[in-house]
Enzyme design. Structure first.
Site, short mmCIF file in Angstrom:
data_model
loop_
_atom_site.label_atom_id
_atom_site.label_comp_id
_atom_site.label_asym_id
_atom_site.label_seq_id
_atom_site.Cartn_x
_atom_site.Cartn_y
_atom_site.Cartn_z
N ASP A 12 0.86 -1.18 0.00
CA ASP A 12 0.00 0.00 0.00
C ASP A 12 0.90 1.24 0.00
OD1 ASP A 12 -2.40 1.57 0.31
OD2 ASP A 12 -1.87 1.82 2.41
N SER A 13 0.27 2.39 -0.23
CA SER A 13 1.01 3.65 -0.16
C SER A 13 1.49 3.93 1.27
CB SER A 13 0.10 4.78 -0.63
OG SER A 13 -1.11 4.75 0.09
N CYS A 75 -3.90 -1.18 -1.92
CA CYS A 75 -4.22 0.23 -2.14
C CYS A 75 -5.25 0.37 -3.27
CB CYS A 75 -2.94 0.96 -2.52
SG CYS A 75 -3.16 2.71 -2.79
N GLU A 154 -6.01 9.32 9.82
CA GLU A 154 -4.64 9.24 10.35
C GLU A 154 -4.49 10.08 11.62
OE1 GLU A 154 -1.50 9.21 7.49
OE2 GLU A 154 -2.47 7.56 6.43
N CYS A 186 -11.36 2.99 -0.53
CA CYS A 186 -10.07 3.49 -0.03
C CYS A 186 -9.73 2.72 1.24
CB CYS A 186 -10.18 4.99 0.26
SG CYS A 186 -8.72 5.68 1.06
N HIS A 188 -8.55 3.52 3.98
CA HIS A 188 -8.83 4.15 5.28
C HIS A 188 -10.31 4.14 5.67
CE1 HIS A 188 -4.80 5.48 4.53
NE2 HIS A 188 -4.76 6.26 5.60
N1 DGL Z 1 -4.14 3.73 0.22
C1 DGL Z 1 -4.81 4.78 -0.51
C2 DGL Z 1 -6.04 4.18 -1.20
O1 DGL Z 1 -6.59 3.18 -0.80
C3 DGL Z 1 -5.21 5.91 0.41
C4 DGL Z 1 -4.05 6.76 0.88
C5 DGL Z 1 -3.34 7.43 -0.27
O2 DGL Z 1 -3.87 8.36 -0.89
O3 DGL Z 1 -2.23 7.01 -0.56
O4 DGL Z 1 -6.47 4.71 -2.18
#
Ligand code: DGL
Length: 268
Positions: A12-13, A75, A154, A186, A188
């Protein structure tokens, strides 16, 4: 016997993908996971598709060296913009979070009107819309980027009145379209379920993390790659400060992370 004891790569990012890892660990208790969070370059959701593809391929190169048997792209942004490139590059099954979420939404809707929320890059790509309409062209899809949700989560403001207000503002145009299923597109957003449920009453919330875990299990079974015994485990890599990753990560994983290692991704 195939390489069933090889690890599964998940990336993931940042820490958000730990919501997907959590679902995977619950459903696949014998698997060994290698998780990579690109915390040095998060967020991906505000970046161009070209940048997201380049970063993702660097992570894929790292996972390939670790001889993973499959890769789960946790992600949503990467799943929306870089899946074909990753599938071309990696010699193992690559599974994203988008297809399982879209499938669950297409199945859940009764009115034929589906909402999708995600990062700006995910919504701009229209990947969810394409996938949902590929599954059922009669469905109508209404999407909305919700860029403030990631920093709010976050910050730990999961049920804060400000988060609730932001959710009302973001969701009201979609709810006005009378959607009855809403894809949390997403990493989060599953953490905001309490607030989202109270704002979007009578709407099925589609948690792509859960749907992905179910689908990964099916794929591993079909390809005879599932680990059926032995202890499951997770090792964690972060491209920025491991302590910060650990401090934030436990909220997403729902448990303590014992050790996080630092990696340098650029030109892996
Ligand atoms: N992990 C990203 C997503 O699911 C969210 C956080 C980001 O923008 O990197 O799209």
């Amino acid at each position: 016997m195939k390489n069933n004891r090889s690890p599964i790569g998940v990336f993931d990012s940042g820490v958000g993908g730990l919501t997907v890892l959590r679902a995977l660990m619950r459903r696949l208790p014998h698997e060994r996971f290698v998780y990579v969070g690109d915390t040095a370059r998060v967020p991906y959701g505000t970046k161009s598709p070209e940048a997201v593809k380049r970063f993702s391929l660097e992570i894929a190169r790292f996972l390939k060296k670790r001889r993973v048997k499959a890769v789960v792209v946790a992600c949503n942004t990467v799943s929306a913009v870089a899946l074909p490139e990753l599938r071309r590059f990696l010699p193992v099954p690559v599974m994203g979070v988008l297809e399982p979420g879209a499938t669950a939404a297409a199945r859940a809707t009764r009115t034929g009107r589906v909402g999708v929320i995600g990062t700006s890059a995910t919504v701009r790509s229209r990947a969810y819309e394409r996938e949902i309409r590929r599954l059922n062209p009669a469905l109508r899809v209404f999407s909305r980027p919700c860029p403030l949700f990631v920093p709010l989560v976050e910050e730990g403001w999961l049920t804060h009145p400000v988060t609730r207000r932001v959710a009302q503002l973001y969701l009201s145009p979609i709810l006005a379209k009378r959607v009855d299923a809403l894809v949390l597109g997403c990493t989060h957003y599953p953490l905001l379920k309490t607030v989202l449920k109270s704002v979007a009453r009578n709407v099925s919330l589609i948690d792509s993390a859960e749907e992905t875990a179910k689908s990964v299990k099916r794929v591993l079974e079909r390809k005879d790659l599932l680990a059926r015994s032995g202890r499951g485990s997770g090792v964690f890599f972060s491209s920025d400060d491991p302590d910060k990753f650990m401090a934030l990560g436990h909220r997403f994983l729902g448990g303590k992370l014992r050790r996080v290692r630092r990696i340098h991704l650029d030109g892996v």
